[in-house]
Design a protein around this motif. Structure first.
Motif, PDB file in Angstrom:
ATOM      1  N   ASP A  37       0.830  -1.200   0.000  1.00 21.73           N
ATOM      2  CA  ASP A  37       0.000   0.000   0.000  1.00 21.73           C
ATOM      3  C   ASP A  37       0.868   1.255   0.000  1.00 21.73           C
ATOM      4  OD1 ASP A  37      -2.548   1.269   0.020  1.00 21.73           O
ATOM      5  OD2 ASP A  37      -2.302   1.666   2.165  1.00 21.73           O
ATOM      6  N   ASP A  38       1.945   1.238   0.789  1.00 23.58           N
ATOM      7  CA  ASP A  38       2.876   2.373   0.816  1.00 23.58           C
ATOM      8  C   ASP A  38       3.527   2.571  -0.545  1.00 23.58           C
ATOM      9  OD1 ASP A  38       2.281   2.730   3.486  1.00 23.58           O
ATOM     10  OD2 ASP A  38       4.131   1.786   4.211  1.00 23.58           O
ATOM     11  N   ILE A  39       3.926   1.485  -1.179  1.00 25.64           N
ATOM     12  CA  ILE A  39       4.550   1.572  -2.505  1.00 25.64           C
ATOM     13  C   ILE A  39       3.559   2.141  -3.508  1.00 25.64           C
ATOM     14  CG2 ILE A  39       5.446   0.193  -4.427  1.00 25.64           C
ATOM     15  CD1 ILE A  39       6.669  -1.675  -2.229  1.00 25.64           C
ATOM     16  N   HIS A  40       2.316   1.664  -3.436  1.00 27.16           N
ATOM     17  CA  HIS A  40       1.278   2.164  -4.342  1.00 27.16           C
ATOM     18  C   HIS A  40       1.051   3.662  -4.127  1.00 27.16           C
ATOM     19  CE1 HIS A  40      -2.265   2.099  -6.855  1.00 27.16           C
ATOM     20  NE2 HIS A  40      -2.958   2.659  -5.871  1.00 27.16           N
ATOM     21  N   ALA A  41       0.965   4.084  -2.879  1.00 30.95           N
ATOM     22  CA  ALA A  41       0.768   5.507  -2.585  1.00 30.95           C
ATOM     23  C   ALA A  41       1.939   6.336  -3.102  1.00 30.95           C
ATOM     24  CB  ALA A  41       0.587   5.706  -1.082  1.00 30.95           C
ATOM     25  N   TYR A  42       3.149   5.834  -2.944  1.00 30.68           N
ATOM     26  CA  TYR A  42       4.335   6.538  -3.443  1.00 30.68           C
ATOM     27  C   TYR A  42       4.272   6.669  -4.963  1.00 30.68           C
ATOM     28  CZ  TYR A  42       9.179   7.423  -4.730  1.00 30.68           C
ATOM     29  OH  TYR A  42      10.316   7.949  -5.278  1.00 30.68           O
ATOM     30  N   ASP A  43       3.937   5.553  -5.631  1.00 31.01           N
ATOM     31  CA  ASP A  43       3.842   5.587  -7.089  1.00 31.01           C
ATOM     32  C   ASP A  43       2.785   6.586  -7.557  1.00 31.01           C
ATOM     33  OD1 ASP A  43       5.851   3.699  -7.295  1.00 31.01           O
ATOM     34  OD2 ASP A  43       4.482   2.012  -7.645  1.00 31.01           O
ATOM     35  N   GLU A  44       1.644   6.629  -6.877  1.00 30.20           N
ATOM     36  CA  GLU A  44       0.601   7.595  -7.230  1.00 30.20           C
ATOM     37  C   GLU A  44       1.085   9.023  -7.023  1.00 30.20           C
ATOM     38  OE1 GLU A  44      -3.222   7.142  -5.449  1.00 30.20           O
ATOM     39  OE2 GLU A  44      -3.589   5.234  -6.441  1.00 30.20           O
ATOM     40  N   ALA A  45       1.792   9.242  -5.927  1.00 25.98           N
ATOM     41  CA  ALA A  45       2.298  10.585  -5.637  1.00 25.98           C
ATOM     42  C   ALA A  45       3.297  11.027  -6.703  1.00 25.98           C
ATOM     43  CB  ALA A  45       2.931  10.627  -4.251  1.00 25.98           C
ATOM     44  N   LYS A  46       4.112  10.110  -7.170  1.00 22.46           N
ATOM     45  CA  LYS A  46       5.114  10.457  -8.178  1.00 22.46           C
ATOM     46  C   LYS A  46       4.476  10.781  -9.522  1.00 22.46           C
ATOM     47  CE  LYS A  46       9.074  10.208  -7.918  1.00 22.46           C
ATOM     48  NZ  LYS A  46      10.025  11.277  -7.759  1.00 22.46           N
ATOM     49  N   THR A  47       3.334  10.173  -9.846  1.00 18.95           N
ATOM     50  CA  THR A  47       2.706  10.421 -11.137  1.00 18.95           C
ATOM     51  C   THR A  47       1.679  11.542 -11.068  1.00 18.95           C
ATOM     52  OG1 THR A  47       1.033   8.711 -10.753  1.00 18.95           O
ATOM     53  CG2 THR A  47       3.025   8.042 -11.911  1.00 18.95           C
ATOM     54  N   GLY A  48       1.333  11.979  -9.865  1.00 16.57           N
ATOM     55  CA  GLY A  48       0.343  13.047  -9.698  1.00 16.57           C
ATOM     56  C   GLY A  48       0.954  14.396  -9.979  1.00 16.57           C
ATOM     57  N   SER A  49       0.165  15.415  -9.730  1.00 13.15           N
ATOM     58  CA  SER A  49       0.667  16.767  -9.948  1.00 13.15           C
ATOM     59  C   SER A  49       1.821  17.036  -8.989  1.00 13.15           C
ATOM     60  CB  SER A  49      -0.445  17.799  -9.728  1.00 13.15           C
ATOM     61  OG  SER A  49      -0.796  17.840  -8.368  1.00 13.15           O
ATOM     62  N   GLN A  50       2.749  17.792  -9.425  1.00 14.31           N
ATOM     63  CA  GLN A  50       3.953  18.064  -8.653  1.00 14.31           C
ATOM     64  C   GLN A  50       3.888  19.440  -8.012  1.00 14.31           C
ATOM     65  OE1 GLN A  50       6.341  15.745  -8.111  1.00 14.31           O
ATOM     66  NE2 GLN A  50       5.026  14.340  -9.229  1.00 14.31           N
ATOM     67  N   GLU A  51       2.744  19.753  -7.385  1.00 14.51           N
ATOM     68  CA  GLU A  51       2.599  21.040  -6.725  1.00 14.51           C
ATOM     69  C   GLU A  51       3.570  21.102  -5.548  1.00 14.51           C
ATOM     70  OE1 GLU A  51      -0.626  23.301  -3.928  1.00 14.51           O
ATOM     71  OE2 GLU A  51      -1.368  21.902  -5.427  1.00 14.51           O
ATOM     72  N   ILE A  52       4.333  22.149  -5.501  1.00 13.85           N
ATOM     73  CA  ILE A  52       5.308  22.324  -4.428  1.00 13.85           C
ATOM     74  C   ILE A  52       4.785  23.386  -3.474  1.00 13.85           C
ATOM     75  CG2 ILE A  52       7.658  23.039  -3.887  1.00 13.85           C
ATOM     76  CD1 ILE A  52       8.470  21.981  -6.647  1.00 13.85           C
ATOM     77  N   MET A  53       4.898  23.094  -2.166  1.00 14.38           N
ATOM     78  CA  MET A  53       4.486  24.079  -1.175  1.00 14.38           C
ATOM     79  C   MET A  53       5.541  24.150  -0.088  1.00 14.38           C
ATOM     80  SD  MET A  53       1.518  22.271   1.164  1.00 14.38           S
ATOM     81  CE  MET A  53       0.435  21.895  -0.178  1.00 14.38           C
ATOM     82  N   PRO A  54       5.623  25.260   0.592  1.00 11.72           N
ATOM     83  CA  PRO A  54       6.582  25.391   1.684  1.00 11.72           C
ATOM     84  C   PRO A  54       6.278  24.373   2.796  1.00 11.72           C
ATOM     85  CG  PRO A  54       5.672  27.530   1.082  1.00 11.72           C
ATOM     86  CD  PRO A  54       4.886  26.494   0.344  1.00 11.72           C
ATOM     87  N   PHE A  55       7.327  23.931   3.459  1.00 12.80           N
ATOM     88  CA  PHE A  55       7.206  22.943   4.521  1.00 12.80           C
ATOM     89  C   PHE A  55       6.224  23.397   5.591  1.00 12.80           C
ATOM     90  CE2 PHE A  55       8.623  21.327   8.671  1.00 12.80           C
ATOM     91  CZ  PHE A  55       8.460  19.964   8.445  1.00 12.80           C
ATOM     92  N   GLU A  56       6.331  24.646   6.001  1.00  2.59           N
ATOM     93  CA  GLU A  56       5.475  25.175   7.055  1.00  2.59           C
ATOM     94  C   GLU A  56       4.001  25.085   6.662  1.00  2.59           C
ATOM     95  OE1 GLU A  56       8.103  26.836   5.779  1.00  2.59           O
ATOM     96  OE2 GLU A  56       9.497  26.628   7.456  1.00  2.59           O
ATOM     97  N   GLN A  57       3.698  25.363   5.417  1.00  7.86           N
ATOM     98  CA  GLN A  57       2.315  25.284   4.940  1.00  7.86           C
ATOM     99  C   GLN A  57       1.832  23.840   4.971  1.00  7.86           C
ATOM    100  OE1 GLN A  57       1.633  26.840   0.991  1.00  7.86           O
ATOM    101  NE2 GLN A  57      -0.455  26.029   0.911  1.00  7.86           N
ATOM    102  N   ALA A  58       2.674  22.911   4.570  1.00 11.19           N
ATOM    103  CA  ALA A  58       2.306  21.493   4.586  1.00 11.19           C
ATOM    104  C   ALA A  58       2.006  21.033   6.003  1.00 11.19           C
ATOM    105  CB  ALA A  58       3.421  20.646   3.966  1.00 11.19           C
ATOM    106  N   VAL A  59       2.847  21.425   6.958  1.00  8.11           N
ATOM    107  CA  VAL A  59       2.625  21.046   8.358  1.00  8.11           C
ATOM    108  C   VAL A  59       1.325  21.646   8.864  1.00  8.11           C
ATOM    109  CG1 VAL A  59       3.514  21.312  10.704  1.00  8.11           C
ATOM    110  CG2 VAL A  59       5.080  20.699   8.851  1.00  8.11           C
ATOM    111  N   ARG A  60       1.083  22.897   8.507  1.00 10.34           N
ATOM    112  CA  ARG A  60      -0.146  23.577   8.942  1.00 10.34           C
ATOM    113  C   ARG A  60      -1.386  22.862   8.385  1.00 10.34           C
ATOM    114  NH1 ARG A  60       1.381  28.277   7.684  1.00 10.34           N
ATOM    115  NH2 ARG A  60       0.542  28.360   5.583  1.00 10.34           N
ATOM    116  N   GLU A  61      -1.337  22.462   7.111  1.00 11.00           N
ATOM    117  CA  GLU A  61      -2.473  21.764   6.509  1.00 11.00           C
ATOM    118  C   GLU A  61      -2.676  20.389   7.153  1.00 11.00           C
ATOM    119  OE1 GLU A  61      -2.413  21.650   2.266  1.00 11.00           O
ATOM    120  OE2 GLU A  61      -2.178  23.839   2.101  1.00 11.00           O
TER     121      GLU A  61
END
Length: 68
Positions: A37-61
């Motif tokens: 399941d972790d491998i599948h999620a990683y593969d999906e993340a790699k093929t998805g949109s590559q939106e980049i956000m600041p670390f602080e924003q990610a932690v806040r979300e």
């Protein structure tokens, strides 16, 4: 490869209806499935949109999502 030693539960016509496994083997299977399941999620993340956000924003979300 996980070695399993299944025992089968059969009905009155000797048709298999369920499987019994030693607990340790079942736990190995669950660990393996979680890893897949972790491998599948990683593969999906790699093929998805590559939106980049600041670390602080990610932690806040993440924090805001865990409060609901």
């Amino acid at each position: 490869m996980i070695k399993v030693h299944p025992q089968y539960v059969v009905d009155e016509r000797q048709q298999r209806t369920a499987v019994l496994l030693p607990l340790a083997e079942w736990e190995q299977i669950l660990d393996y499935l979680e890893e897949l399941d972790d491998i599948h999620a990683y593969d999906e993340a790699k093929t998805g949109s590559q939106e980049i956000m600041p670390f602080e924003q990610a932690v806040r979300e993440i924090d805001e999502g865990s409060e609901s």
